[in-house]
Motif scaffolding. Sequence first.
Motif, PDB file in Angstrom:
ATOM      1  N   ASN A 170      -0.448  30.910  -7.159  1.00 46.42           N
ATOM      2  CA  ASN A 170      -1.274  30.174  -6.210  1.00 46.42           C
ATOM      3  C   ASN A 170      -2.358  31.055  -5.596  1.00 46.42           C
ATOM      4  OD1 ASN A 170       0.190  27.850  -6.622  1.00 46.42           O
ATOM      5  ND2 ASN A 170       1.550  28.175  -4.884  1.00 46.42           N
ATOM      6  N   GLU A 171      -2.524  32.252  -6.146  1.00 42.60           N
ATOM      7  CA  GLU A 171      -3.560  33.165  -5.689  1.00 42.60           C
ATOM      8  C   GLU A 171      -4.777  33.067  -6.619  1.00 42.60           C
ATOM      9  OE1 GLU A 171      -3.313  34.894  -2.863  1.00 42.60           O
ATOM     10  OE2 GLU A 171      -1.352  33.941  -2.582  1.00 42.60           O
ATOM     11  N   LEU A 172      -5.963  33.121  -6.058  1.00 38.52           N
ATOM     12  CA  LEU A 172      -7.182  33.024  -6.848  1.00 38.52           C
ATOM     13  C   LEU A 172      -7.557  34.371  -7.441  1.00 38.52           C
ATOM     14  CD1 LEU A 172      -9.472  30.785  -4.596  1.00 38.52           C
ATOM     15  CD2 LEU A 172      -7.793  30.077  -6.298  1.00 38.52           C
ATOM     16  N   GLY A 173      -7.750  34.392  -8.760  1.00 40.59           N
ATOM     17  CA  GLY A 173      -8.221  35.600  -9.416  1.00 40.59           C
ATOM     18  C   GLY A 173      -9.739  35.621  -9.455  1.00 40.59           C
ATOM     19  N   GLY A 174     -10.279  36.678 -10.041  1.00 39.59           N
ATOM     20  CA  GLY A 174     -11.714  36.709 -10.297  1.00 39.59           C
ATOM     21  C   GLY A 174     -12.508  37.715  -9.511  1.00 39.59           C
ATOM     22  N   LYS A 175     -11.949  38.255  -8.424  1.00 43.02           N
ATOM     23  CA  LYS A 175     -12.719  39.172  -7.585  1.00 43.02           C
ATOM     24  C   LYS A 175     -13.134  40.430  -8.339  1.00 43.02           C
ATOM     25  CE  LYS A 175     -10.678  37.498  -3.276  1.00 43.02           C
ATOM     26  NZ  LYS A 175      -9.814  37.821  -2.119  1.00 43.02           N
ATOM     27  N   ALA A 176     -12.323  40.807  -9.336  1.00 38.09           N
ATOM     28  CA  ALA A 176     -12.658  42.002 -10.122  1.00 38.09           C
ATOM     29  C   ALA A 176     -12.996  41.628 -11.556  1.00 38.09           C
ATOM     30  CB  ALA A 176     -11.486  42.980 -10.097  1.00 38.09           C
ATOM     31  N   ALA A 177     -13.352  40.362 -11.775  1.00 43.94           N
ATOM     32  CA  ALA A 177     -13.536  39.903 -13.152  1.00 43.94           C
ATOM     33  C   ALA A 177     -14.884  39.233 -13.381  1.00 43.94           C
ATOM     34  CB  ALA A 177     -12.403  38.940 -13.514  1.00 43.94           C
ATOM     35  N   GLY A 178     -15.886  39.616 -12.623  1.00 44.19           N
ATOM     36  CA  GLY A 178     -17.209  39.054 -12.863  1.00 44.19           C
ATOM     37  C   GLY A 178     -17.629  37.971 -11.910  1.00 44.19           C
ATOM     38  N   VAL A 179     -16.789  37.640 -10.919  1.00 39.99           N
ATOM     39  CA  VAL A 179     -17.129  36.615  -9.941  1.00 39.99           C
ATOM     40  C   VAL A 179     -17.770  37.295  -8.727  1.00 39.99           C
ATOM     41  CG1 VAL A 179     -16.245  34.799  -8.430  1.00 39.99           C
ATOM     42  CG2 VAL A 179     -15.261  35.109 -10.711  1.00 39.99           C
TER      43      VAL A 179
END
Length: 331
Positions: free
Chosen positions: A184-193
């Motif tokens: 339920n945690e949002l990913g992406g902060k270190a993946a190009g977002v």
Amino acid sequence: MKKFAFAFTVLALAAGSSFAAEPVIGLITKTESNPFFVKMKEGATAEAKKLGAKLIAAAGKTDGVNAGQVTAMENMIAAGAKTILITPSDAKAIIPAIKKAQSQGVMVIALDSPTDPATAVDALFATDNYKAGVLIGQYAKVAMGGKKPVIATLDLFPGHPVGAQRHNGFLKGFGLTAPDAKSNELGGKAAGVVCMADSFGDAAKGQTGMENCLQKNPDINLVYTINEPAAAGAYKALKAAGKEKDVIIVSVDGGCAGIKDVGAGVITATSQQYPLKMAAMGVAAGVEYAKTGKKVSGYVDTGVTLIAAKAVAGVDSKDVKTGTDLCWGNK
């Protein structure tokens, strides 16, 4: 004590003889005005009439408010409901009310949105939201044509399973590092977002979120949104900034307004889900439980289809006409 307003409508849908013999089924949606839940209620109403059941329908005033849904459950149990279908506004806070209902012999089925944990209900009839995200991520990857992605996400609100699954599925489909479907945690902060904003699925909040993201990074060229109202808000902000032709927007839901926006080029692609089917299946399960005592269990996938105005290589999609034929809301 703060009063929580919710709509409470009893629909007598008897097809025949003995009113007392009818199975009583409750439907609790997050809101009454959202076209998604309007269509869900239509599906439940039609199936109840078809199967000779009595439907009790209630809706909270706003998404995220738990108290109105708890009160609705209590009222439905008092009215004799032996099955309650619910789209949980608060995936965790609703759990005690569900357990209380189950202790009284009531079967509880979640529609569209899982509880947290998902096993708190007897069954879940819903879109595979992670898959919905994967589909639009895969489409966006090809549609970008090799350009370096500068991504903004307009999400639901923190901790909601549906919001997390769609968001993380989008990242996965695009080929970025992402949490799995259970997180339920949002990913992406270190993946190009480069920017993440909460839209609560609302057009005005989506517009504000997009405006804030453009201030952080005016080079954004790809936007994921939790739903089509948020996408419409994002487009409005992009158009005001003169950037609407340079940005791809992908989304999830498949409402008629959203499909129109796909046809108009506002949204590049969306994953369509089917609320009427969720509700109809839930009512049928409730009638079966009333007749035989047999409960449904586990997760049932109610389907998802990628709708795009333009097909891309390697990603299966359907056209706007197909999306319009299957959409919900005003065509």
